[in-house]
Design an enzyme around this catalytic site. Structure first.
Site, short mmCIF file in Angstrom:
data_model
loop_
_atom_site.label_atom_id
_atom_site.label_comp_id
_atom_site.label_asym_id
_atom_site.label_seq_id
_atom_site.Cartn_x
_atom_site.Cartn_y
_atom_site.Cartn_z
CG ASN A 167 57.64 90.01 -16.44
OD1 ASN A 167 57.62 90.93 -15.63
ND2 ASN A 167 57.37 88.76 -16.13
CB THR B 100 52.18 87.29 -15.01
OG1 THR B 100 52.43 87.59 -13.63
CG2 THR B 100 51.19 86.13 -15.11
CD GLU B 101 57.07 87.97 -12.21
OE1 GLU B 101 56.54 88.36 -13.28
OE2 GLU B 101 57.51 88.75 -11.35
CG ASN B 102 51.76 84.70 -11.25
OD1 ASN B 102 52.09 85.56 -12.07
ND2 ASN B 102 50.52 84.57 -10.83
CB SER C 54 57.33 80.89 -15.21
OG SER C 54 57.02 82.24 -15.42
#
Lengths: 223, 236, 236, 223
Positions: free
Chosen positions: D27, D50-52, D92
């Site tokens: 990340n 990606t955390e989204n 996520s």
């Protein structure tokens, strides 16, 4: 009074089905409750949930069309209707625990006057304990309906003052459909809403282990 | 027959009452339910608590709802961006309160709300200002804080396709908070680019099963919020 | 290059050590990773703790693993069925221990293990024998118990399709515990009916992203466990 | 010493990329860390998260091909590679908190001698507080790498004995890449592993707010 006096299992299932509002999402327990799916009144659409990961359960497949990957919680082959959805177990029980399933219909060994339910263990020392999803259902589903014979095969009451068998949940049952009567669990106790044809309330009281209030139409206000 | 379709965004949000808690999907502009938010502005509900990852961009969507003075409190992880002047000025003026929550904790608290889990422990925020005042407990030698579930009266969510049961699929990273907000709200209101017949969405690919959704409205050509912001648009 | 493919089920399970905790997917026979379990029997690891919804049927799969004396403890919700004599006799003989967990609590504890949540509260089991001895706490007037995350060294899971990154899709109700067991295990070992090239699985429909999977083996024609049970088969 | 002596941002990113093993799920934070994706050494395959809600982040789209529904955590348009997967925010962060992401690369305002990180708040009273996913990343990801200039624009040390800014996490940073040095956070303190060309360790010490152990090759055993 024989356990088989009064309504048949099919009739009990039909009575329960009548009480489930259009559009409700319903989980049916293994056994008699499965019959409810066959008695949805015309004009109502219910969505059936099975905790092993399917919303939109359809009728059993025609013989020969069974799919080992498409079963219900009772491990029987089922089908999926248009508009169905598959999901994993954590999501399935999020639906249950999170209050998204409107009604569940379960079998029972005992129901108490305060709505305690015992339906997972005979309490016998050599029994293999097995609980499945019953405790999750009664804790999470808004309205828990019970379908059961009024007494055990030996004639013992299953509607009791206090459950003697290990509990599935405390104060969780809303309404009970037996072969003899439809009984609400109300704040003031067990209230008979309806009796099977030819069944007398005193006879029902005689095979019930808790006081019964006569709450049939015209006799008393609801709880 | 089960039919969760509404004929317009305005009809879909008509049930939102003053003082409601409203979850609003989207990560930045991706997945932001712009048409539902604008309908909510027209509708007029006020005193809202909004739970959302961000606090709006430009002067449209959530920023416009805040600018209109309808939002008392925002629960979010990231209310700051290049275009977040509305929130900043309302916050500095004391006209909107902020609960700042780490993004993963926000997501997990929302999921917990939808899953009937009232509280859980997490190591996130321990030893930081956001962990102060939280109940602490150690598991396997690791310090954790207790976090409580978030639920809402309503959710406003943008999806790609929906059917009359409320089954949803999303598009790319516009999925973000939509699925868990549908789970955690009493009434999940969804705008979808297309509303299709039951069965047109393969049951294997449904992301949000219909049981989590109460209202669906088709918005064929949803605005791209980031484009509206670039163009300097405002609402109303 | 990332390549999680193994050439055989035996190679895939070769890493399982004595005393390991192993999650085994499936609900009854649906999703049961029969070939992986049989490879584990051949492999010989013993002293296992198995986390699974059921405790095996007939004398194949998990039942055969238990019958072979490899399992010290089973953590499950429903070890009883028409065909579960193996577990029953081993349990009554004191040769296998049982932790009985309500099914939803089992699923949520596994998910928590995969999601880095060490513990959570749930109302499920309060007032029942399965709630006895658990820490209690009330939230919004509702009594709850504290439940701890479950994790495992290994998971054995059956999927429909996989790619070399470990992305998975499942088939119908065979999905059940697979996704959360992949999340909660250090090494998730997956048998898939087809192993395809990256990109052949639409990123929108991936159920288990590859980050949760460590080993993948193609088993083109997996046995239908329920058929093996009906036919009275045994393994080895 | 100017903050821009030594390695460029590109070089810092390349050094960090060199330290990430083949097959790692990574990340990247907003800003300088994003450059790491462009410096993956040949023969290594990293998967970017990606955390989204995307695993398998690809390079930026060609101009004109941007998709408002396909962005990274910095809200910049990205692409998805073959073998990518989309998922919702709870899943996520299950990846992050659950320890499934091997490495994250973050920017920082301060890093302490014990690996405390401050990277989300200037602590100024009129600042709008915003934390995003930083606290989740440092709590959950196995190895946290920091890419930052060695000092602030005003020349103040960013590697310090104790952070004075609000913390993101306690004892979470593994290694720091600055324009001047690569520094490990070890049990015995900050250990310099490498110096930028033409940079002297005493000069680095002079602009560092905590003791530095010289752990360069041939000088001392690793921690």
């Amino acid at each position: 009074m024989s356990a088989h006096t009064g309504w048949s299992r099919e009739e009990m299932a039909a009575l329960a089905a009548l009480d489930i509002l259009d559009g409700t999402c319903v989980n049916l327990g293994i056994g008699i409750p499965e019959l409810v799916a066959q008695h949805v009144p015309p004009g109502r659409e219910l969505v059936f949930h099975t905790e092993n990961g399917l919303l939109g359960v359809g009728p059993p497949p025609t013989p020969g069309d069974e799919d080992a990957d498409l079963i219900n919680a009772g491990k029987k082959p089922v089908t999926a209707l248009p508009g169905a959805a598959y999901f994993h177990h954590a999501d399935s029980f999020a639906m249950i625990r999170g209050g998204h399933i409107g009604v569940c219909v379960l079998g029972a060994m005992q129901v108490s006057a305060t709505g305690d339910l015992a339906n997972w263990s005979t309490g016998e020392p050599d029994a293999i304990p097995a609980v499945g999803g019953a405790m999750d259902l009664v804790a999470g589903v808004g309205r828990v309906l019970v379908l059961m014979e009024h007494t055990t095969r030996r004639g013992e009451p299953k509607l009791v003052e206090r459950c003697t068998l290990p509990l599935t949940g405390v104060g969780v049952v809303s309404r009970v459909y037996t072969n003899l009567a439809v009984v609400d669990v109300a704040a003031r106790g067990l209230v008979v809403r309806r009796l099977a044809p030819g069944v007398d309330i005193e006879a029902v009281r005689a095979c019930t282990g808790a006081p019964l209030i006569d709450g049939r139409d015209g006799r008393e206000e609801g709880p | 027959m089960i039919d969760k379709r509404c004929s317009s965004a305005h009809e879909a949000v008509a049930c939102v009452h003053d003082g409601a808690t409203v979850m609003i999907g989207g990560f930045g502009s991706a997945g932001s339910p712009v048409e539902l938010i604008h309908a909510l502005i027209d509708h007029g509900a006020r005193g809202l608590t909004v739970i959302s990852n961000n606090a709006g961009c430009g002067r449209v969507g959530l920023a416009a709802l805040i600018e209109a003075g309808r939002v008392e409190r925002v629960v979010c992880s990231f209310p700051r961006s290049a275009d977040s002047e509305v929130f900043a000025s309302m916050y500095r003026a004391g006209r909107v309160a902020l609960d700042l929550v780490p993004q993963g904790t926000l997501a997990e608290r929302i999921r917990a709300g939808g899953a009937g889990v009232p509280a859980f422990y997490t190591p996130v925020s321990v030893g930081t200002p956001l962990g102060e005042g939280k109940e602490r407990r150690s598991f396997a030698g690791r310090e954790c804080v207790l976090e409580h579930a978030l639920t809402a009266d309503f959710a406003l969510v943008r999806a790609e396709r929906a059917d009359r049961y409320g089954n949803l699929v999303y598009r790319k990273t516009a999925r973000n908070f939509g699925p868990i907000m549908c789970m955690a709200s009493r009434v999940a209101i969804v705008q979808a680019r297309r509303v299709v017949e039951p069965g047109e969405i393969d049951p294997e690919v449904v992301v949000t099963p219909g049981v989590f959704v109460q209202r669906v409205v088709e918005v064929r050509d949803p605005a791209d919020e980031s484009a509206l912001v670039r163009e300097g648009r405002r609402y109303p």
